[in-house]
Design a protein around this motif. Structure first.
Motif: not given
Length: 474
Positions: A70-74
């Motif tokens: 899974x990928x999260x970012x600003x």
């Protein structure tokens, strides 16, 4: 037991974390941590997106067998693909000056009342709508992908969007929970570039083994791809009577609600309604955060944060205060000089030591938190018994104590890696772990992670006077 990789990208660093989730187990192990920040090329600030992608792959290759990624970012920043799926240019950093004056031009065409009624979003000059309205959308643009969606596309070949990050663009209808075709048209953008949206927990696709060098069949799961959405999943709250500060380069101060608050009071107070996991609303305001301190340390070439905090704790209280949300503190630069300038412009003697500068920054942040939290409670008609401080700022003991003192409620600090934990929990549920709701996820965080409590100290009247000094003329 599920083994998943959480790619968690902040505005100053990124990391790939290995998460293990099972009955009474929630563990993280760092696989790779890497620099992230602006790169100036011919006068424009860019993100080094290929460096990020390579660093992500390096971390994933260290993970061994995986059940998911899974990928999260600003928020707010994006890449644009051409019709062949190739990236057009390097994504531009939200602190770049190309959006100067754009907000005012857009509001002439689409009044602020109309924008808020549809999007429920805080007016910030770097919101995606203003970046796109700056006029640099290439004619060959075919698909716009927010940063985590772009990275997921490179991993899987599947181009799609995720709702929590889409909700930060100011082009998203917060009631319909989809792109606003009307706003997109009024700003003069083509609707066709905005991709289909997914829910947190949906499987985007599986990794491309030939492209990535990873084992075939690993699912890439849409999480709360805005890092604050993932972080709020991991708030270790026992009930709904809580507020949170996701504290890092930015501070996101707010409440978790069942529905957006679209009143005129919310608009005038410049609050935002961003999407959360399980359809929740993150009702919050962006406060400048530890960015000001980070820039001071960069200018000073001083990485001894512990020493600076000791000196700050010994400095006189309320000697000098700033408005941390003043526009002069947004862009990279000589932050100590800007603080000195701000002080002189507001009739104050500038701080004379580094400890005094740090004290000024942290007390000013605590005042901004106090003002924001009180406004949120009033506007949303929600009482708060505890304030959870999560993220990297939860390790700053002086800031946590000042925050408890200023806000007048107990602060529970931790977990530090809240975004990665929320990322891991949403993946684990999508892959079969029996979490019925957010409450079940948060119970697991509470049972597996230690928190530190800070009770209010000092005199509330001193904070009343300080707040009046900084914000009284607004």
């Amino acid at each position: 037991m599920k083994r998943v990789a959480a790619v968690d990208l902040g505005a100053s660093s990124g990391r790939v974390m290995l998460g293990s989730v099972g009955p009474e187990v929630l563990e993280l192990r760092e696989l790779n941590r890497f620099w992230n920040g602006p790169v100036r090329v011919r006068g424009t600030l860019h993100w080094d997106i290929l460096h990020l992608y390579r660093s992500i792959l390096e971390g994933l290759h260290l993970a061994g067998s995986l059940d998911g990624i899974g990928i999260d970012s600003w928020a707010v920043d994006y890449g644009v693909l051409d019709p062949d799926g190739r990236l057009i240019g390097n994504p531009v950093h939200y602190r770049d000056s190309r959006t100067d004056g754009v907000l005012e031009r857009v509001v002439e065409r689409v009044p602020a009342n109309d924008l808020f009624a549809v999007t429920g979003l805080q007016q910030l000059p770097f919101n995606t709508i203003y970046q796109l309205a700056a006029g640099d959308l290439p004619a060959s643009a075919s698909t716009l992908l927010m940063v985590p969606d772009l990275l997921a596309y490179w991993l899987t070949g599947e181009a799609s969007g995720e709702r929590t990050n889409a909700s930060t663009t100011q082009l998203y209808d917060v009631r319909a929970r989809d792109w606003s075709a009307e706003l997109i048209s009024r700003v003069g953008l083509p609707r066709r570039i905005f991709p289909e949206l997914r829910e947190p927990g949906d499987v985007i696709g599986t990794v491309l083994p030939d492209e990535t060098g990873l084992a075939p069949g690993i699912p890439v799961v849409a999480v709360g791809s805005h890092d604050t959405a993932s972080a709020v999943v991991a708030v270790p709250a026992a009930d709904d009577r809580f507020a949170y500060i996701s504290s890092g380069t930015w501070s996101l101060v707010g409440l978790e609600l069942d529905a957006p608050v679209l009143t005129d009071a919310a608009r005038q107070a410049n609050f935002t309604n961003e999407g959360g996991v399980d359809g929740r609303t993150r009702f919050l305001r962006n406060v400048m955060g530890l960015w000001i301190l980070q820039e001071c340390q960069r200018v000073w070439s001083d990485d001894d944060l512990a020493g600076l905090l000791r000196d700050a704790a010994a400095a006189p209280p309320f000697a000098v205060l700033i408005d941390p949300d003043a526009p002069e503190f947004l862009a990279p630069g000589n932050m100590p000089a800007r603080i000195e300038e701000h002080c002189r412009a507001t009739g104050q003697e500038p701080p004379r030591s580094r400890g005094a500068v740090v004290r000024c920054i942290l007390e000013s942040l605590a005042l901004a938190y106090r003002r924001t939290l009180r406004a949120a409670q009033t506007i949303a008609d929600r009482d708060v018994d505890v304030l959870h401080v999560i993220g990297g700022g939860s390790q700053n003991e002086l800031l946590c104590q000042l925050t408890a003192d200023a806000c007048g409620v107990p602060v529970l600090a931790g977990p530090v890696e809240a975004s990665a934990l929320g990322n891991v929990l949403v993946q684990a549920r999508a892959l079969g772990e029996p979490f019925p709701d957010l409450r079940g996820m948060r119970a697991l965080v509470r049972s597996t992670h230690s928190l530190r409590r800070y009770d209010p100290q000092g005199k509330p009247a001193d904070w009343d006077a300080a707040e009046s000094h900084v914000f009284g003329t607004r």
